[in-house]
Design a protein around this motif. Structure first.
Motif, PDB file in Angstrom:
ATOM      1  N   THR B  17       0.867  -1.182   0.000  1.00 30.60           N
ATOM      2  CA  THR B  17       0.000   0.000   0.000  1.00 30.60           C
ATOM      3  C   THR B  17       0.898   1.224   0.000  1.00 30.60           C
ATOM      4  O   THR B  17       1.156   1.807   1.055  1.00 30.60           O
ATOM      5  CB  THR B  17      -0.923   0.008   1.244  1.00 30.60           C
ATOM      6  N   VAL B  23      -2.915   0.788  -4.145  1.00 28.21           N
ATOM      7  CA  VAL B  23      -2.507  -0.534  -3.696  1.00 28.21           C
ATOM      8  C   VAL B  23      -1.772  -1.250  -4.815  1.00 28.21           C
ATOM      9  O   VAL B  23      -2.008  -1.000  -5.992  1.00 28.21           O
ATOM     10  CB  VAL B  23      -3.714  -1.387  -3.251  1.00 28.21           C
ATOM     11  N   ARG B 155      -7.585   2.401  -5.199  1.00 25.66           N
ATOM     12  CA  ARG B 155      -8.664   1.662  -4.545  1.00 25.66           C
ATOM     13  C   ARG B 155      -9.949   1.891  -5.331  1.00 25.66           C
ATOM     14  O   ARG B 155     -10.326   3.020  -5.603  1.00 25.66           O
ATOM     15  CB  ARG B 155      -8.856   2.142  -3.116  1.00 25.66           C
TER      16      ARG B 155
END
Lengths: 174, 432
Positions: B17, B23, B155
């Motif tokens: 992350t 990510v 994300r």
């Protein structure tokens, strides 16, 4: 750090797609330089002449919403790069195109529609300059009139630009 | 707080992350074709990094221009072929065994619920039909995937797309997704996963779900996704039979990926398709969509059946049902490219190829060729193609050409009529 800026090509249309940026028939080229003469060859935009953009000293593109939609072809980024265009400023980008820009260490800057309008109002011979550290974009008209705009980069995308692309970043880290 | 299927897949594959919103995921399947992979290969070689992270997780096909049409495409194929052999990649599909990637790889059972999949191809979103996260990426992302088995994503937000009602006769998954894109626009789902749910999706077979997810990217989405269920398990059963006691056990296991009832969505859109008419595009963007009645009589020079959207056996069956006993109009060139060798074989065995040939179609080998104007059906300036593919961009199938996207049924009826027409009268007549 790489300098992002210079003479800007203004493309006043939404949804300019990757087939327009580099038609599929050139995807059999196996070098990036092979793409060079074909920049924006199929762009559908009134009065636009593709011959007027290749090697004419443009360093940036300013355009409207959803630039680079369509295919995943990174050729659409490479054809900019081999024509020395290292920055695109748009109201928004298609995801894959935007990521391809940062993955190559190039800059994709999103600005609100009103700011894009303001840059177009300075045209057609406008120069733009990005200040990565200050998160500001400056646009200068031929007559010297200047406007400055704040922009935000995703932190990760900024890292990629600083690292010179995703491969260099990932090879060190994973 | 509940999670979406995509959030669950992300959690299960999280490698890093780097920032709160970004990510890096472990990738289960890296798929490669000859258009976007060769420059990744030559770049890796130039960097002294000519390695692959896992030859068993890399799937390779030559599909866009095949058999090669000229020296340049032959060179691309050779670079890919030599690389696949050099790294002992077992799943490499060359002439005679190759087909359109997004039809071939599911058929081989390579995509499973909960998987992460990338490919240097925007229609990779197709594989979300299996309850996977499957994203199209550029060559650099592909290159890192090949080398490290990872890929970075923001994300994801999820857009819930509920499809209610009952599909009327003559209306198919293609019509549904065109109607969805019309409402969302070509950028309505950018940076989002489109989660297709509701009774219509649950009732669809895997091929229809793939058609639905295939065009998610035309609304800007990163991926389309369907919940993996009994339909998924039955499709995959030949490949997963040794992993489960029975199909019910597989279905129960797949449940763990399903979005939770209290998952958070960026938005929800609802469609009722009970009154939906066949849909056709009229412009140069896939959100420029009209009911077929508004396009009735529009001229076409060519009708193309194939592609990762609608080149599967169920598509060919529907078209053959309409074409049987008819000749296509003299003014129309009909081209059928079954999407894979298996589809080709099935169509042969079921008499479908004979119906197409009797109707006056040309049947080509499986390839992406015509869809993106590279080979096997390129348009001339000013020509118009009725097509079962997914993109109608200006010049997509040939410089100066125009494309109308539609279902295989509408394309078949259009081929007979010689202009765009409603397929439903042809189907009703069959019933009478």
């Amino acid at each position: 750090m790489k300098n992002f800026g210079g003479k800007a090509l203004l493309l006043d249309r939404n949804d300019i797609n990757t087939d327009e940026i580099i038609p599929a028939k050139y995807l059999t080229e196996i070098t990036k330089m092979g793409l060079q003469p074909h920049l924006l060859e199929d762009l559908k935009l009134g009065g636009f002449d593709p011959a007027s953009v290749c090697r004419q000293g443009y360093r940036a593109i300013v355009t409207r919403a959803n630039f680079g939609c369509g295919s995943s072809r990174e050729h659409a980024v490479w054809v900019l790069e081999v024509n020395d265009i290292t920055m695109v400023v748009a109201e928004s980008f298609a995801r894959i195109f935007r990521q391809n820009m940062f993955n190559n260490g190039l800059l994709a800057v999103e600005l609100p529609a009103a700011d894009i309008d303001a840059i177009f109002a300075l045209g057609p011979d406008v120069e733009i300059q990005a200040d990565l550290a200050g998160n500001r974009l400056t646009a200068t008209a031929a007559g010297g009139e200047q406007r400055s705009f704040a922009f935000r980069l995703n932190e990760f995308d900024r890292e990629l630009v600083l690292a010179g692309g995703w491969l260099a970043y990932a090879d060190q880290r994973y | 707080m509940g999670k979406t299927i995509t959030e669950k897949i992300f959690d299960a594959h999280l490698r890093d992350t780097p920032f709160a919103d970004n990510v890096v995921l472990d990738i289960d399947v890296v798929m490669c074709h000859e258009i976007t992979t060769p420059l990744a290969i030559t770049d890796l070689e130039a960097r002294g990094l000519d390695r692959v992270f896992d030859p068993h997780k890399i799937k390779v096909v030559i599909d866009h221009v095949t058999p090669s049409k000229d020296s340049k495409s032959a060179t691309q194929a050779k670079i890919l072929r030599d690389w696949a052999r050099r790294h002992h990649i077992p799943d490499f599909f060359d002439v005679g065994r190759n087909g359109v990637c997004h039809a071939l790889f599911p058929e081989k059972g390579f995509i499973r619920p909960g998987y992460t999949v990338i490919m240097g191809d925007s229609h990779t979103c197709t594989h979300g039909a299996f309850g996977a996260f499957a994203a199209g990426v550029g060559t650099t992302d592909l290159e890192v995937g090949i080398l490290k088995g990872v890929c970075a994503f923001r994300r994801p937000q999820t857009l819930r797309v509920e499809i209610h009602g009952v599909l009327p006769q003559g209306v198919y998954a293609k019509d549904v997704i065109l109607a969805v894109i019309k409402r969302l626009t070509v950028k309505g789902a950018t940076d989002m996963v489109m989660e297709f749910v509701g009774p219509v999706v649950e009732a669809m077979d895997m091929e229809s779900r793939m058609t639905l997810c295939n065009m998610a990217v035309e609304a800007g989405a990163t991926c389309g996704v369907c919940m993996p269920d009994r339909v998924t398990a039955e499709y995959l059963w030949p490949f997963i039979a040794s992993d489960y006691a029975d199909i019910q056990a597989a279905v129960a296991d797949f449940q763990r990926w399903h979005s939770d009832p209290d998952a958070q969505y960026a938005g929800t859109v609802r469609f009722d398709v009970s009154d939906l008419a066949p849909q056709v595009t009229y412009g140069f963007k896939p959100d420029e969509v009209k009911d077929v009645s508004e396009m009735e009589g529009a001229p076409v020079d060519q009708v193309y059946m194939g592609s990762c959207t609608n080149g599967r056996i169920s598509d060919l069956r529907v078209a053959a049902e309409i074409l049987a006993g008819h000749r296509i109009a003299d003014t129309v060139r009909g081209i059928l490219a079954p999407a894979t060798p298996k589809v080709y074989q099935q169509a042969l065995e079921e008499g479908i190829l004979k119906i197409f040939l009797d109707a006056g179609f040309c049947v080509t080998n499986p390839t992406c060729g015509a869809c993106l104007g590279m080979s096997n059906g390129v348009l001339a300036e000013g020509e118009i193609c009725a097509s079962t593919t997914n993109r109608n961009f200006n010049g997509r199938m040939g410089k100066g050409g125009m494309v109308h996207l539609m279902s295989p049924a509408t394309a078949a009826a259009t081929a007979i009529a010689g202009h765009i027409t409603d397929p439903r009268p042809y189907l009703r007549r069959e019933e009478a």
